[in-house]
Design a protein around this motif. Structure first.
Motif, PDB file in Angstrom:
ATOM      1  N   ALA A 297       0.831  -1.206   0.000  1.00 38.43           N
ATOM      2  CA  ALA A 297       0.000   0.000   0.000  1.00 38.43           C
ATOM      3  C   ALA A 297       0.865   1.254   0.000  1.00 38.43           C
ATOM      4  CB  ALA A 297      -0.929  -0.011   1.211  1.00 38.43           C
ATOM      5  N   GLY A 298       1.964   1.214   0.752  1.00 40.81           N
ATOM      6  CA  GLY A 298       2.874   2.357   0.765  1.00 40.81           C
ATOM      7  C   GLY A 298       3.511   2.602  -0.594  1.00 40.81           C
ATOM      8  N   GLU A 299       3.896   1.527  -1.265  1.00 39.88           N
ATOM      9  CA  GLU A 299       4.497   1.652  -2.592  1.00 39.88           C
ATOM     10  C   GLU A 299       3.511   2.206  -3.612  1.00 39.88           C
ATOM     11  OE1 GLU A 299       7.570   1.223  -3.591  1.00 39.88           O
ATOM     12  OE2 GLU A 299       8.333   0.619  -1.619  1.00 39.88           O
ATOM     13  N   LEU A 300       2.217   2.008  -3.380  1.00 37.20           N
ATOM     14  CA  LEU A 300       1.196   2.443  -4.330  1.00 37.20           C
ATOM     15  C   LEU A 300       0.662   3.846  -4.047  1.00 37.20           C
ATOM     16  CD1 LEU A 300      -0.841  -0.883  -4.578  1.00 37.20           C
ATOM     17  CD2 LEU A 300       0.484   0.165  -6.424  1.00 37.20           C
ATOM     18  N   GLN A 301       1.109   4.476  -2.973  1.00 39.49           N
ATOM     19  CA  GLN A 301       0.559   5.778  -2.601  1.00 39.49           C
ATOM     20  C   GLN A 301       0.673   6.799  -3.721  1.00 39.49           C
ATOM     21  OE1 GLN A 301      -1.047   7.075   0.367  1.00 39.49           O
ATOM     22  NE2 GLN A 301      -1.415   4.869   0.378  1.00 39.49           N
ATOM     23  N   ALA A 302       1.846   6.902  -4.315  1.00 39.32           N
ATOM     24  CA  ALA A 302       2.040   7.885  -5.386  1.00 39.32           C
ATOM     25  C   ALA A 302       1.112   7.583  -6.557  1.00 39.32           C
ATOM     26  CB  ALA A 302       3.503   7.894  -5.836  1.00 39.32           C
ATOM     27  N   TRP A 303       0.949   6.299  -6.893  1.00 38.77           N
ATOM     28  CA  TRP A 303       0.071   5.927  -8.006  1.00 38.77           C
ATOM     29  C   TRP A 303      -1.381   6.289  -7.715  1.00 38.77           C
ATOM     30  CZ3 TRP A 303      -4.025   2.449  -8.156  1.00 38.77           C
ATOM     31  CH2 TRP A 303      -4.577   2.231  -9.438  1.00 38.77           C
ATOM     32  N   PHE A 304      -1.842   6.050  -6.486  1.00 35.66           N
ATOM     33  CA  PHE A 304      -3.207   6.409  -6.126  1.00 35.66           C
ATOM     34  C   PHE A 304      -3.473   7.892  -6.400  1.00 35.66           C
ATOM     35  CE2 PHE A 304      -3.322   2.594  -3.248  1.00 35.66           C
ATOM     36  CZ  PHE A 304      -4.487   2.045  -3.732  1.00 35.66           C
ATOM     37  N   HIS A 305      -2.558   8.754  -5.950  1.00 38.14           N
ATOM     38  CA  HIS A 305      -2.761  10.202  -6.107  1.00 38.14           C
ATOM     39  C   HIS A 305      -2.631  10.617  -7.571  1.00 38.14           C
ATOM     40  CE1 HIS A 305      -3.181  11.207  -1.865  1.00 38.14           C
ATOM     41  NE2 HIS A 305      -2.235  10.317  -1.609  1.00 38.14           N
ATOM     42  N   GLU A 306      -1.709  10.000  -8.281  1.00 37.78           N
ATOM     43  CA  GLU A 306      -1.567  10.288  -9.712  1.00 37.78           C
ATOM     44  C   GLU A 306      -2.831   9.889 -10.459  1.00 37.78           C
ATOM     45  OE1 GLU A 306      -1.155   9.341 -13.797  1.00 37.78           O
ATOM     46  OE2 GLU A 306      -1.167   7.759 -12.271  1.00 37.78           O
ATOM     47  N   PHE A 307      -3.405   8.756 -10.108  1.00 43.17           N
ATOM     48  CA  PHE A 307      -4.642   8.285 -10.735  1.00 43.17           C
ATOM     49  C   PHE A 307      -5.771   9.287 -10.480  1.00 43.17           C
ATOM     50  CE2 PHE A 307      -8.608   6.041 -11.096  1.00 43.17           C
ATOM     51  CZ  PHE A 307      -8.417   5.113 -12.113  1.00 43.17           C
ATOM     52  N   LYS A 308      -5.877   9.780  -9.240  1.00 42.00           N
ATOM     53  CA  LYS A 308      -6.930  10.738  -8.897  1.00 42.00           C
ATOM     54  C   LYS A 308      -6.762  12.035  -9.683  1.00 42.00           C
ATOM     55  CE  LYS A 308     -10.331  12.488  -6.390  1.00 42.00           C
ATOM     56  NZ  LYS A 308     -10.126  12.889  -4.985  1.00 42.00           N
ATOM     57  N   LEU A 309      -5.541  12.504  -9.825  1.00 39.60           N
ATOM     58  CA  LEU A 309      -5.294  13.728 -10.591  1.00 39.60           C
ATOM     59  C   LEU A 309      -5.637  13.539 -12.063  1.00 39.60           C
ATOM     60  CD1 LEU A 309      -1.936  14.944  -9.015  1.00 39.60           C
ATOM     61  CD2 LEU A 309      -4.158  16.082  -8.861  1.00 39.60           C
ATOM     62  N   ARG A 310      -5.335  12.351 -12.579  1.00 42.89           N
ATOM     63  CA  ARG A 310      -5.514  12.086 -14.005  1.00 42.89           C
ATOM     64  C   ARG A 310      -6.981  11.854 -14.360  1.00 42.89           C
ATOM     65  NH1 ARG A 310      -5.161   7.076 -16.332  1.00 42.89           N
ATOM     66  NH2 ARG A 310      -4.040   6.274 -14.514  1.00 42.89           N
ATOM     67  N   THR A 311      -7.723  11.192 -13.470  1.00 42.50           N
ATOM     68  CA  THR A 311      -9.090  10.788 -13.822  1.00 42.50           C
ATOM     69  C   THR A 311     -10.175  11.529 -13.052  1.00 42.50           C
ATOM     70  OG1 THR A 311      -9.172   9.052 -12.143  1.00 42.50           O
ATOM     71  CG2 THR A 311      -8.218   8.464 -14.295  1.00 42.50           C
ATOM     72  N   GLY A 312      -9.794  12.195 -11.979  1.00 43.19           N
ATOM     73  CA  GLY A 312     -10.786  12.882 -11.158  1.00 43.19           C
ATOM     74  C   GLY A 312     -11.492  11.975 -10.177  1.00 43.19           C
ATOM     75  N   ARG A 313     -11.031  10.749 -10.004  1.00 44.47           N
ATOM     76  CA  ARG A 313     -11.648   9.815  -9.048  1.00 44.47           C
ATOM     77  C   ARG A 313     -10.582   8.885  -8.496  1.00 44.47           C
ATOM     78  NH1 ARG A 313     -12.124   4.634 -11.106  1.00 44.47           N
ATOM     79  NH2 ARG A 313     -11.784   4.447 -13.368  1.00 44.47           N
ATOM     80  N   TRP A 314     -10.904   8.255  -7.393  1.00 42.43           N
ATOM     81  CA  TRP A 314     -10.028   7.217  -6.871  1.00 42.43           C
ATOM     82  C   TRP A 314     -10.245   5.929  -7.671  1.00 42.43           C
ATOM     83  CZ3 TRP A 314      -6.281   8.977  -4.111  1.00 42.43           C
ATOM     84  CH2 TRP A 314      -6.453   9.991  -3.168  1.00 42.43           C
ATOM     85  N   PRO A 315      -9.270   5.048  -7.720  1.00 46.46           N
ATOM     86  CA  PRO A 315      -9.403   3.813  -8.501  1.00 46.46           C
ATOM     87  C   PRO A 315     -10.336   2.795  -7.837  1.00 46.46           C
ATOM     88  CG  PRO A 315      -7.310   3.823  -7.345  1.00 46.46           C
ATOM     89  CD  PRO A 315      -7.914   5.180  -7.141  1.00 46.46           C
ATOM     90  N   GLY A 316     -10.906   1.914  -8.670  1.00 50.15           N
ATOM     91  CA  GLY A 316     -11.643   0.770  -8.162  1.00 50.15           C
ATOM     92  C   GLY A 316     -10.674  -0.365  -7.887  1.00 50.15           C
ATOM     93  N   VAL A 317     -10.770  -0.970  -6.697  1.00 54.57           N
ATOM     94  CA  VAL A 317      -9.787  -1.954  -6.236  1.00 54.57           C
ATOM     95  C   VAL A 317     -10.448  -3.314  -6.066  1.00 54.57           C
ATOM     96  CG1 VAL A 317      -8.136  -2.563  -4.424  1.00 54.57           C
ATOM     97  CG2 VAL A 317      -8.448  -0.164  -5.078  1.00 54.57           C
ATOM     98  N   LEU A 318      -9.799  -4.325  -6.608  1.00 57.35           N
ATOM     99  CA  LEU A 318     -10.218  -5.715  -6.426  1.00 57.35           C
ATOM    100  C   LEU A 318      -9.150  -6.422  -5.607  1.00 57.35           C
ATOM    101  CD1 LEU A 318     -12.089  -8.106  -7.063  1.00 57.35           C
ATOM    102  CD2 LEU A 318     -10.866  -8.391  -9.235  1.00 57.35           C
ATOM    103  N   ASP A 319      -9.524  -6.857  -4.419  1.00 60.51           N
ATOM    104  CA  ASP A 319      -8.597  -7.484  -3.472  1.00 60.51           C
ATOM    105  C   ASP A 319      -8.808  -8.997  -3.527  1.00 60.51           C
ATOM    106  OD1 ASP A 319      -6.889  -8.063  -1.400  1.00 60.51           O
ATOM    107  OD2 ASP A 319      -8.027  -6.998   0.147  1.00 60.51           O
ATOM    108  N   LEU A 320      -7.966  -9.681  -4.295  1.00 56.04           N
ATOM    109  CA  LEU A 320      -8.087 -11.129  -4.455  1.00 56.04           C
ATOM    110  C   LEU A 320      -7.450 -11.847  -3.269  1.00 56.04           C
ATOM    111  CD1 LEU A 320      -7.248 -11.636  -8.246  1.00 56.04           C
ATOM    112  CD2 LEU A 320      -9.496 -11.524  -7.159  1.00 56.04           C
TER     113      LEU A 320
END
Length: 474
Positions: A297-320
């Protein structure tokens, strides 16, 4: 039977039933129905026709006969209890629960009804009510050994391990040959890392009841962990002689024989996690030093925020393989939707208690991925691929379910001496070579954007080498 009274006729039916002459008992009932059409007089014979069908395994017919009998007489607690048991066997649990409660309303001192109600409540995973039911059965019948066993099993769900162990000992003091009590005590010793005592308990369980298949499996595991794979295989062979299609036993035989099957059967995972659910988080994080969900989750923090800036929403997550929700709790704040999938009802119960998932689905992973086309921006699988050896089909499914530029993030075990693509380790988990993962990624349109070499967990106080992968769909 001509001229016999109803009482004499029913006594003859019961005698034949108890003597094992089910056909004779059934014929007597049918003869009575031909001669007597009054539903009230037929009712006892309908009840015993239900008992005959139940004994023969014809549960639908049994329920039909029992219910007809109850139409004429709803005030016999034994009839209510037996009808409830047939419904329980058919998995019509709500009707079974109602009938058990009716029996207890009419006859509050009825230990067997309390016991059967407790077993049903275990099936519904209502552990608090199940505990009360077994305690009531024991209070009314202090020598009820099976009730002590099931009370012990219920206390395990609350992680009340010492009282559970005492319940198994109480049961054995009443009935030293009760296989289920020896089995429960064996599991109690396993939790306490008392392998020699566990092995002794499981060995006694199969001596008392050779059809106790779970005890054969646990005994095999004890021999395996002590380094005696020949005895472990012999135990599994005893099980397979009784059930040749037992998938868990077949897998264990392959494991103990040094073979490399493609994956762990879902039945084994369900069994494993049902036993671990009550203490899973504490065991994994505190005893085994498992930190992968937080690391990932820590490694993905930057990606989460980049995704929000790019799309205007948080990503949909599937936890297998979401388990108890260790990864989910770390990403909930950054997910527009969070869906968890796991094959263990017990683990999902723990995840549900966190109240962080939008949806929780009980399913084996491949089955879930193959039956739907729901897409996700992030698919995570922490401590999941260790139970799948050959990953080719899984990677195809993952790529299909990822949105464009979506992320697949997961962990693997990868010891330094691994040379093949994947290997089943003595722990019963799989290790995977990083080059195998790289090939699968390239073949399925996934780009490895980060690989972290890290200790996945501790095994016997020794760190296990592994990798955390973050991949993007091209």
């Amino acid at each position: 039977m001509v001229g016999a009274t109803d009482t004499q006729t029913i006594q003859a039916v019961v005698a034949k039933f108890k003597g094992g002459d089910l056909a004779g008992a059934g014929k007597d009932c049918e003869d009575f129905f031909s001669a007597v059409t009054d539903p009230a007089r037929q009712a006892p014979f309908r009840f015993w026709m239900g008992a005959i069908a139940q004994r023969s395994g014809a549960l639908t017919a049994a329920v039909e006969q029992f219910e007809i009998a109850l139409l004429a007489n709803r005030h016999d607690p034994m009839w209510l209890l037996q009808t409830g048991l047939a419904h329980f066997q058919l998995k019509t649990l709500e009707r079974a629960e109602y009938l058990y409660c009716e029996a207890l309303r009419l006859q509050p001192v009825y230990p067997l009804a309390h016991y059967n109600l407790g077993v049903l409540l275990q099936e519904k995973r209502d552990w608090t009510a199940a505990k009360r039911a077994f305690e009531a059965a024991i209070a009314q019948q202090p020598q009820f050994a099976e009730a002590f066993v099931n009370l012990g099993n219920t206390l395990v769900e609350f992680a009340d391990f010492e009282p559970a162990g005492e319940c198994y000992r109480r049961a054995l003091a009443i009935n030293p040959r009760l296989a289920n009590a020896h089995y429960g005590l064996g599991l109690h010793h396993v939790r306490g890392s008392q392998r020699a005592l566990a092995r002794e308990s499981f060995a006694t369980a199969v001596e008392c009841d050779p059809a106790q298949l779970d005890a054969w499996l646990e005994l095999a595991e004890c021999h395996h962990l002590s380094g005696d794979d020949a005895r472990a295989i012999a135990c599994v062979d005893e099980l397979l002689a009784r059930d040749v299609n037992h998938e868990v036993a077949r897998f264990k035989r392959a494991q103990f024989s040094g073979e490399n099957p493609a994956s762990v059967p879902p039945q084994l995972l369900a069994r494993l996690y049902a036993a671990m659910a009550s203490t899973f988080d504490e065991h994994l994080t505190e005893r085994l030093g498992y930190r992968i969900p937080a690391l990932l989750a820590g490694e993905l923090q930057a990606w989460f925020h980049e995704f929000k800036l790019r799309t205007g929403r948080w990503p949909g997550v599937l936890d297998l393989g979401c388990g108890t929700g260790l990864f989910g709790q770390n990403v909930r704040a950054f997910a527009s939707t969070l869906v968890g999938v796991d094959l263990s009802a017990a683990m999902l119960g723990k995840a549900r208690a966190r109240n962080i998932y939008d949806e929780l689905i009980e399913s084996e992973l491949h089955a879930f991925l193959l039956r739907g086309n729901r897409k996700a921006d992030l698919i995570a699988a922490t401590d999941v691929l260790i139970y799948v050896g050959k990953l080719d089909a899984l990677f195809v499914c993952i790529s299909t379910h990822l949105n464009p530029a979506g992320i697949f993030a997961f962990s693997t075990e990868s010891p330094g001496d691994l040379t093949e693509d994947f290997r089943l380790e003595s722990t019963g988990r799989y290790s995977h070579h990083a080059k195998y993962i790289d090939r699968l990624a390239a073949a399925n349109g996934l780009e490895v954007i980060k690989r972290i070499d890290t200790a996945i967990r501790n095994e016997m106080a020794v760190p296990l080498s592994g990798n955390v992968f973050i991949m993007r769909k091209n």
